[in-house]
Design an enzyme around this catalytic site. Structure first.
Site, short mmCIF file in Angstrom:
data_model
loop_
_atom_site.label_atom_id
_atom_site.label_comp_id
_atom_site.label_asym_id
_atom_site.label_seq_id
_atom_site.Cartn_x
_atom_site.Cartn_y
_atom_site.Cartn_z
N ALA A 1 8.73 9.30 -12.20
CA ALA A 1 8.67 7.85 -12.38
C ALA A 1 10.05 7.31 -12.72
O ALA A 1 10.75 7.87 -13.57
CB ALA A 1 7.69 7.52 -13.49
N HIS B 1 -0.74 2.48 -12.74
CA HIS B 1 -0.31 3.59 -11.88
C HIS B 1 -0.70 4.93 -12.51
O HIS B 1 -1.16 5.84 -11.81
CB HIS B 1 1.20 3.55 -11.63
CG HIS B 1 1.60 2.69 -10.48
ND1 HIS B 1 1.56 3.13 -9.19
CD2 HIS B 1 2.05 1.40 -10.43
CE1 HIS B 1 1.97 2.17 -8.38
NE2 HIS B 1 2.27 1.11 -9.11
N ARG C 1 -3.72 8.26 -11.19
CA ARG C 1 -3.45 9.69 -10.99
C ARG C 1 -4.38 10.51 -11.88
O ARG C 1 -4.55 10.20 -13.06
CB ARG C 1 -1.99 10.02 -11.31
CG ARG C 1 -1.01 9.31 -10.40
CD ARG C 1 0.41 9.80 -10.57
NE ARG C 1 0.96 9.65 -11.90
CZ ARG C 1 1.57 8.55 -12.37
NH1 ARG C 1 1.70 7.49 -11.59
NH2 ARG C 1 2.05 8.51 -13.59
N GLY D 1 0.80 -1.22 0.00
CA GLY D 1 0.00 0.00 0.00
C GLY D 1 0.83 1.27 0.00
O GLY D 1 0.31 2.37 0.12
#
Length: 183
Positions: free
Chosen positions: A36, A52, A56, A16
Site C-alpha cells: 500500500a 480497501h 481483502r 474498477g
C-alpha cells in the site's frame, strides 16, 4: 489461473482497476502481498483505506510503503508470491510532496520490478486524459504520473486499461477469463 509475469492496471478514478487487480492476484492461487502506498492524512482517506482493507481477506499480507516502494518490492517479491501494489499514482504524489527525486525513484522502481522473482501487479491512475491543469504543481504531478506510467508499461509484460469496470488489453495477452466479468 497462473500468472508468472508483471501487469500494470491503468484507469481513471472508480474505473474498477483496484478490484480487477485484486481479482487477478487472487486468481493466481499464490501467496498474496498487498503493498500500500496511501497515507491517511484526513478522515476521507482513512475511510477509503479501511474500505480497501475490508475488501481483502485474511490471506493477504499488507506492507505499507508510501515512499520506499522499490525496497518493499525487493523485500517481499518471491517465487510463489504475487505482489499487488496500489497505487503508483499515490506513490508519485507522496514523492512529489516530500520533494524527492522522482526520476531516481522511478529508475529504482523499474529495476526492482524487472528483477522481481515472482509476479507483480501494479495499479495506477491514468491522469492525462483531462484538461491541462491550471497550476504548476498539478501540471508537474500530471507529467510525473504520465512518465512513470510509460516507464512501468515498458517494463511489464502485460498492461490492462480499465474503463467502466471493463478491461482493455493494451499490451500482452489478456487472460482467458476476465476476473469479475459477468454475463
Amino acid at each position: 489461473m497462473t500468472m508468472d509475469h508483471s501487469l500494470l492496471v491503468l484507469g481513471g478514478a472508480r474505473s474498477g482497476k483496484s478490484r480487477y487487480a485484486q481479482a487477478r492476484a487472487e486468481a493466481t492461487g499464490l501467496d498474496r502481498c498487498f503493498i500500500a502506498t496511501a497515507q491517511a492524512f484526513d478522515d476521507e482517506m482513512r475511510d477509503r483505506i479501511t474500505r480497501h482493507q475490508q475488501d481483502r481477506d485474511a490471506l493477504w499480507h499488507t506492507v505499507e510503503a508510501p515512499m520506499a516502494l522499490a525496497d518493499a518490492i525487493r523485500a517481499n517479491a518471491a517465487p510463489g508470491r504475487v505482489l499487488l501494489i496500489d497505487c503508483l499514482t499515490l506513490w508519485t504524489s507522496n514523492l512529489l510532496l516530500a520533494d524527492r527525486d522522482i526520476d531516481a525513484a522511478t529508475d529504482d522502481l523499474v529495476a526492482a520490478i524487472a528483477a522481481a522473482p515472482g509476479p507483480i501487479i501494479l495499479v495506477a491512475n491514468e491522469v492525462g486524459l483531462g484538461i491541462v491543469p491550471d497550476n504548476a504543481l498539478a501540471r508537474r504531478f500530471r507529467d510525473a504520473a504520465g512518465l512513470l506510467n510509460q516507464r512501468v508499461a515498458a517494463t511489464v509484460r502485460e498492461v490492462q486499461f480499465l474503463a467502466a469496470g471493463l478491461p482493455l488489453t493494451l499490451k500482452g495477452a489478456a487472460p482467458l477469463a476476465q476476473p469479475g466479468a459477468t454475463g
